[in-house]
Design an enzyme around this catalytic site. Structure first.
Site, PDB file in Angstrom:
ATOM      1  N   LEU B 140       0.828  -1.208   0.000  1.00  0.00           N
ATOM      2  CA  LEU B 140       0.000   0.000   0.000  1.00  0.00           C
ATOM      3  C   LEU B 140       0.864   1.261   0.000  1.00  0.00           C
ATOM      4  CD1 LEU B 140      -2.678  -1.168   2.591  1.00  0.00           C
ATOM      5  CD2 LEU B 140      -3.022  -0.880   0.126  1.00  0.00           C
ATOM      6  N   CYS B 141       0.500   2.187  -0.843  1.00  0.00           N
ATOM      7  CA  CYS B 141       1.240   3.454  -0.952  1.00  0.00           C
ATOM      8  C   CYS B 141       1.411   4.121   0.404  1.00  0.00           C
ATOM      9  CB  CYS B 141       0.482   4.391  -1.905  1.00  0.00           C
ATOM     10  SG  CYS B 141       1.043   6.101  -1.904  1.00  0.00           S
ATOM     11  N   PHE B 142       0.318   4.127   1.196  1.00  0.00           N
ATOM     12  CA  PHE B 142       0.395   4.860   2.457  1.00  0.00           C
ATOM     13  C   PHE B 142       1.092   4.064   3.551  1.00  0.00           C
ATOM     14  CE2 PHE B 142      -2.642   7.406   0.141  1.00  0.00           C
ATOM     15  CZ  PHE B 142      -2.223   8.696   0.464  1.00  0.00           C
TER      16      PHE B 142
END
Lengths: 125, 262
Positions: B140-142
């Site tokens: 996940l990017c975050f």
């Protein structure tokens, strides 16, 4: 950089070989600008491409970029080891970091590409 | 410096393939105009957008996102859960100062958002890598941290290396243009499992969390000011007049061969 090497504005280099083929890679400037390479997709051997068409993609931490054919022709060999050792692009971009070998449709097409001095002028501007 | 104005569109929600196809058309528009173009848009339902070369197997193995629509972006980076974020796509021709130096493009957009959030009292900053960073290849990017990501300290606390990431962006560098996708996290997305929920502006007690349009307006004001250009707002959706072309292009993003390319 070898004297006979030519460059595309999109930062690929191409070097004619004695067997009529030409080796293609990307310049050290492009490698440095891409930073932190994580993945590369090579074209299939046998693919026919026109100059300026994508011959693969390369991903860095924050970007995906296309690699472009400097001349028209057929992809006859790819550096299959390169995607597993992308650091080679940084350490030896004009040697072991070659990407594909292409059989040009018309070798004179390379005449229209940038020579070393013109390419360096482009990246300095 | 360039004389071309900053073109801005505010679009309604659409599904993932339509949004990706519209962004490709936005890149063509930026090329045609010779200047930057930005569109803000929503998603017709919570959707996961995969980075350009993320293995599909990582998405299918992530139970927290099971059941959500999936679309693969042409841009890099990690998977983003869209549903409680402000999504943008910005495109600029390579002849533009931002396009000639894509990292400068990236940094300019994020630095301007730092300034915008400061007007609401939130002290965001550009992430500087540290030894305690989570893995750079987290799904996940975050969950990732990369240089230039926007992070912010929790209310009343001093900045720490583990501060939440609130904005991430990634680029696709095309032949004549650069397109940048980005997401500002307004709050936790409740459409996914707890392990995929990330703190956003809401959890950081930032009043702007409920004002995405105002955030975007202030942001483009700063971007245009930084470039010394005017803003050209468009009162219609970007897709108007290009519906058929976008619908055709969206088919590629619906195709399993695209989604499963890796």
């Amino acid at each position: 950089m070898a004297a006979e090497m030519k460059f595309a504005k999109s930062h690929e280099w191409i070097r004619p070989e004695e067997n009529g083929l030409a080796t293609v890679g990307i310049s050290s400037y492009a490698v440095e600008a891409l930073t932190d390479l994580v993945f590369m997709q090579l074209p299939p051997v046998g693919k026919k491409v026109k100059a300026g068409e994508s011959i693969g993609e390369i991903e860095s931490v924050k970007a995906v970029s296309d690699l472009y054919a400097p001349v028209s022709g057929e992809i006859v060999e790819v550096n299959a080891a390169l995607p597993n050792q992308l650091e080679t692009l940084g350490t030896d971009p004009y040697g072991a970091g070659w990407i594909v070998r292409i059989k040009p449709d018309d070798p004179s097409e390379m005449d229209s590409l940038l020579d070393r001095a013109a390419y360096e002028a482009q990246i300095a501007s | 410096m360039t004389a071309a104005s900053l073109a801005v569109w505010w679009d309604e929600a659409a599904d993932g393939p339509t949004n990706m196809a519209t962004d490709e058309r936005l890149a063509e528009e930026a090329d045609r105009r010779g200047g930057p173009a930005i569109r803000f848009y929503g998603w017709s339902s919570p959707t996961v957008s995969l980075g350009g070369f993320q293995p599909l197997a990582e998405a299918t193995a992530c139970s927290a996102i099971a059941g959500l629509p999936l679309v693969r972006r042409p841009s890099g980076g990690g998977a983003i859960i869209h549903g409680s974020d402000l999504t943008y796509a910005a495109a600029v021709p390579k002849s533009h100062p931002w396009g000639a130096r894509p990292q400068a493009f990236y940094d300019a957009l994020h630095a301007a958002m730092v300034e915008v959030l400061a007007t609401w009292g939130l002290e965001a900053r550009l992430h500087v890598p540290s030894a305690s960073d989570p893995p750079a290849d987290a799904f996940l990017c975050f969950s990732r941290r990369a240089p230039g990501d926007l992070v912010a300290a929790r209310p009343g606390q001093a900045p720490t290396p583990s501060d939440p990431k609130i904005m991430g962006s990634a680029q696709r560098r095309l032949g004549t243009t650069v397109i940048q996708h980005g997401s500002l996290l307004l709050g936790r997305c409740l459409a996914v499992g707890p392990e995929a929920r990330h703190d956003g502006l809401t959890e950081l007690s930032c009043a702007a969390a409920t004002l995405p349009r105002e955030i975007a307006s202030r942001w483009i004001d700063r971007l245009a000011g930084g470039l010394g250009v005017d803003i050209t707002p468009h009162g219609r959706a970007f897709a108007v007049g290009h519906e058929q072309e976008i619908a055709r292009a969206a088919e590629r993003f619906r195709d399993d061969r695209w989604t499963g390319r890796r």
